[in-house]
Design a protein around this motif. Structure first.
Motif, PDB file in Angstrom:
ATOM      1  N   SER A 112      69.707  22.009  49.438  1.00 47.71           N
ATOM      2  CA  SER A 112      68.550  21.271  48.909  1.00 47.71           C
ATOM      3  C   SER A 112      67.256  22.025  49.178  1.00 47.71           C
ATOM      4  CB  SER A 112      68.476  19.869  49.525  1.00 47.71           C
ATOM      5  OG  SER A 112      69.587  19.097  49.135  1.00 47.71           O
TER       6      SER A 112
ATOM      7  N   HIS B 158      67.135  24.951  46.852  1.00 45.94           N
ATOM      8  CA  HIS B 158      66.853  24.501  45.481  1.00 45.94           C
ATOM      9  C   HIS B 158      65.360  24.231  45.274  1.00 45.94           C
ATOM     10  CE1 HIS B 158      67.089  22.510  41.656  1.00 45.94           C
ATOM     11  NE2 HIS B 158      66.712  21.337  42.169  1.00 45.94           N
TER      12      HIS B 158
ATOM     13  N   LEU C 130      72.614  25.187  42.358  1.00 47.16           N
ATOM     14  CA  LEU C 130      72.755  23.880  41.718  1.00 47.16           C
ATOM     15  C   LEU C 130      74.216  23.441  41.627  1.00 47.16           C
ATOM     16  CD1 LEU C 130      70.142  23.943  38.814  1.00 47.16           C
ATOM     17  CD2 LEU C 130      70.349  22.214  40.606  1.00 47.16           C
TER      18      LEU C 130
ATOM     19  N   ASN D 111      72.064  16.824  39.267  1.00 46.84           N
ATOM     20  CA  ASN D 111      72.048  18.294  39.414  1.00 46.84           C
ATOM     21  C   ASN D 111      72.820  18.991  38.296  1.00 46.84           C
ATOM     22  OD1 ASN D 111      70.433  18.798  41.762  1.00 46.84           O
ATOM     23  ND2 ASN D 111      72.036  17.823  42.987  1.00 46.84           N
TER      24      ASN D 111
ATOM     25  N   ASN E  78      70.398  19.129  35.649  1.00 48.53           N
ATOM     26  CA  ASN E  78      69.450  20.215  35.948  1.00 48.53           C
ATOM     27  C   ASN E  78      70.011  21.572  35.516  1.00 48.53           C
ATOM     28  OD1 ASN E  78      67.526  18.514  37.043  1.00 48.53           O
ATOM     29  ND2 ASN E  78      68.284  18.741  39.152  1.00 48.53           N
TER      30      ASN E  78
END
Length: 655
Positions: free
Chosen positions: A548, A551, A561, A580, A583
């Motif tokens: 995290s 990211h 990811l 995610n 994403n």
């Protein structure tokens, strides 16, 4: 038997007559070939080849004389007594002794000729221009109608002579020498035409001549190279234009083109250009190819293009350079600016098609088009190493690598000064690993490491050790790495070792290596390295926290990811996982070569969604994703699927 008796019998049996026929015939053939090889379009060394053949055939001819002429004559003779029989035996011994001596001389001569002409390498960075017979450089014709430009005629020939002699092209016949001959021959029954005098008395192999004229207030220079024997034009150089007050610029440009022609004349098969490049541009290109510094390399390529804007090869190499640097947009924009010399130049079109396919991710076309380039110069280290990479990583054909690698003999190569040599070993080792030829991979790397400690060969060596079950040697190797390598380099190898043991189904052993990374001093481990170790150890809770943070700093990192989404899923955070994955979809862009689909495939493998897994893998490979040492069957995230029929279809997609 005495020597006189032997010669007498040879004369009686017409041995000397038959030998003279061979020698005279050979001499006539050589004379004819020495004159006709160029008009017939034969290689320059055709005469040398013929000499070698004639020398080899000479002792064979002598032997056949014995078998088909002398032996039948002896059989026809009637032996009156034992003395005649002894004479025959003595003659036979002396004949074959002479044959042995002649054969030895011929073999030695062939050895020296072959060694001198075919095995003496050039040690300079720039290849030497071919030494030829004399070249005549005649005064350029002044077609302006203005006598003030007469001095420019002399200036042009002097400048070209300087370029030829400075670069050791050949011995030059100057205009002054031609004028001397004109004065000497004056009054004799000889035409005073310069060309006649040059051809009949000075006999150069080539003649450089030209003229210049005025057009719209500009000087236009034209030059041509003529064959001294056939009087045919070999090449007409591109006209150059300059201001009337600066004729030297035209002369310099023409001189560059002429010198460029001579330096590439023996490389017609290797030359991409339809017309020779300027010599200065060619020098920049050679310097670039011998540079090991990326910035210097691109600077020299740019200089070559600035010096000669029509020079095709540095433009293509520049496109390739930015592709290798992952600057795909820049590579694509530069490719679109390149135009071939003509649309009939198959080699230029082939290279442009190859780079276009490269940027589109069409790996089969990349491989097939570059094979044509490789076949032109299979021993060229750059072409050779490139086609090895394409075979292994682009179309997953490791079985093709062996034959390509063997094309270049590596025994005498100095690895410390040969980047392509090391890279060839690197690719060959991975090809052997893919084919499960682990001993071959180990041997080639260990041999190279004895000569030069090459860090990026450590990874394939570690993989080969593990897959071949050499655990004791592996431990010894890693102890050495702990002492000699940096923390980051050692951790890379620990991570690879852990992943290799996961592929072998030995999770406890894999965790030992992951723990080496996890338990390292905090400041010595890169966040992504730590995240990978935690992820593969299946410590998803801590891995999620580390991922995290990464990211947040790298929101477009597809690898992060994908792993973050898998951690979310494994921890029951389905909504975060789906977020995610979305994403991932949102960061799709041009020139990703299947990167997003591959990351999605990893997620679907973790979630046991076989249908989407195989669909994503096919999409990734179809978009140009490479078969690397860490992808597809070398990726432990696909351990449960690599033996399936569908996975095999992915691996064979480009075959």
């Amino acid at each position: 038997m005495t020597l006189n008796s032997f010669f007498k019998q040879c004369h009686e049996k017409e041995v000397f007559k038959m030998l003279s026929i061979y020698v005279v015939s050979a001499w006539v053939i050589l004379q004819v070939l020495s004159i006709t090889w160029q008009p017939l379009g034969l290689p320059q060394k055709s005469v040398t080849f013929l000499i070698v053949v004639l020398l080899i055939c000479f002792p064979l001819y002598i032997f056949f004389l014995w078998k088909f002429r002398i032996v039948p004559l002896q059989k026809a003779e009637i032996d009156t007594d034992e003395k005649d029989q002894k004479k025959k035996i003595a003659f036979q011994k002396m004949y074959f002794s002479a044959l042995g001596i002649i054969a030895s001389i011929c073999v030695i001569a062939v050895f020296f000729i072959v060694n001198k002409n075919f095995f003496q390498g050039n040690k300079t960075l720039l290849p030497k221009i071919i030494q030829s017979d004399k070249i005549a450089v005649l005064k350029f014709g002044n077609n302006t109608g203005d006598p003030q430009y007469d001095i420019v005629s002399k200036m042009a020939s002097d400048w070209i002579i300087h370029g030829i002699t400075e670069n050791n092209v050949a011995q030059v016949i100057t205009q002054d020498l031609v004028d001397e001959y004109k004065a000497i021959l004056k009054g004799k029954n000889v035409e005073e035409d310069e060309t006649t005098i040059v051809k009949e008395y000075l006999k150069p192999s080539k003649i450089i001549s030209g003229n210049f004229y005025l057009k719209k207030g500009k000087l236009i220079f034209q030059g041509m190279l003529i064959d001294g024997k056939t009087n045919k034009t070999i090449i007409s150089f591109k006209p150059t234009e300059c201001a009337t007050e600066n004729p030297l610029k035209c002369i310099e440009d023409l001189n560059e083109s002429i010198t460029g022609y001579f330096i590439t004349a023996d490389k017609k098969n290797l030359t991409i250009q339809e017309s020779p490049p300027k010599y200065e541009a060619y020098k920049y290109l050679i310097e670039a190819k011998n540079s090991n510094d990326d910035q210097e390399y691109i600077t020299l390529l740019n200089k070559a293009i600035e010096t000669d804007s029509t020079y095709f090869e540095p433009k293509v190499l520049r496109v390739q350079h930015y592709f290798n640097q992952r600057e795909f947009k820049k590579s694509d924009s530069l490719l679109k600016l390149i135009k071939p010399d003509s649309y009939t130049n198959k080699r230029q079109l082939n290279l442009l098609n190859m780079h276009e396919a490269l940027l589109k991710g069409n790996n089969r076309t990349v491989y097939n088009t570059y094979l044509k380039e490789y076949e032109i110069a299979p021993s060229d280290l750059g072409s050779n190493s490139t086609i090895m990479i394409f075979a292994l990583q682009f179309v997953n054909r490791p079985e093709d690598v062996e034959a390509i690698y063997k094309t270049v003999v590596m025994d005498s190569m100095n690895l410390q000064n040969c980047r392509d040599c090391i890279f060839r070993i690197y690719v060959k080792a991975y090809a052997d690993i893919e084919l499960k030829n682990y001993n071959s991979a180990i041997k080639i790397i260990e041999t190279a490491q004895k000569e030069n400690e090459i860090k990026y060969l450590n990874r394939p060596l570690l993989i080969a050790y593990i897959r071949s079950g050499r655990e004791e040697v592996l431990e010894q190797f890693l102890r050495k790495i702990d002492i000699t390598a940096t923390s980051a380099e050692a951790q890379e190898l620990y991570l690879q070792a852990g992943k290799e043991y996961l592929l072998k189904g030995n999770k406890p052993k894999a965790d030992e290596y992951f723990n080496k990374i996890i338990n390292s001093e905090p400041n010595t481990v890169a966040p992504e390295m730590l995240a990978d170790a935690l992820f593969y150890k299946e410590n998803y809770a801590i891995a999620e926290k580390v991922l995290s943070k990464i990211h947040t700093n790298e929101p477009k990192n597809s690898n992060v990811l994908s792993k973050l989404a898998i951690c979310n899923f494994k921890l029951g955070n389905i909504s975060d996982a789906e977020k995610n994955i979305q994403n991932l979809e949102n960061i799709r862009a041009n020139f990703q070569f299947g990167e997003i689909d591959y990351a999605l495939a990893q997620y679907y493998a973790a979630t046991k969604n076989k249908a989407e897994l195989y669909k994503s893998l096919l999409k990734s490979v179809a978009s140009g994703h490479v078969f690397h040492w860490k992808y597809y069957k070398n990726d432990p995230q696909f351990i449960d699927y690599i033996n399936s029929k569908e996975f095999e279809e992915v691996l064979n997609f480009w075959k």
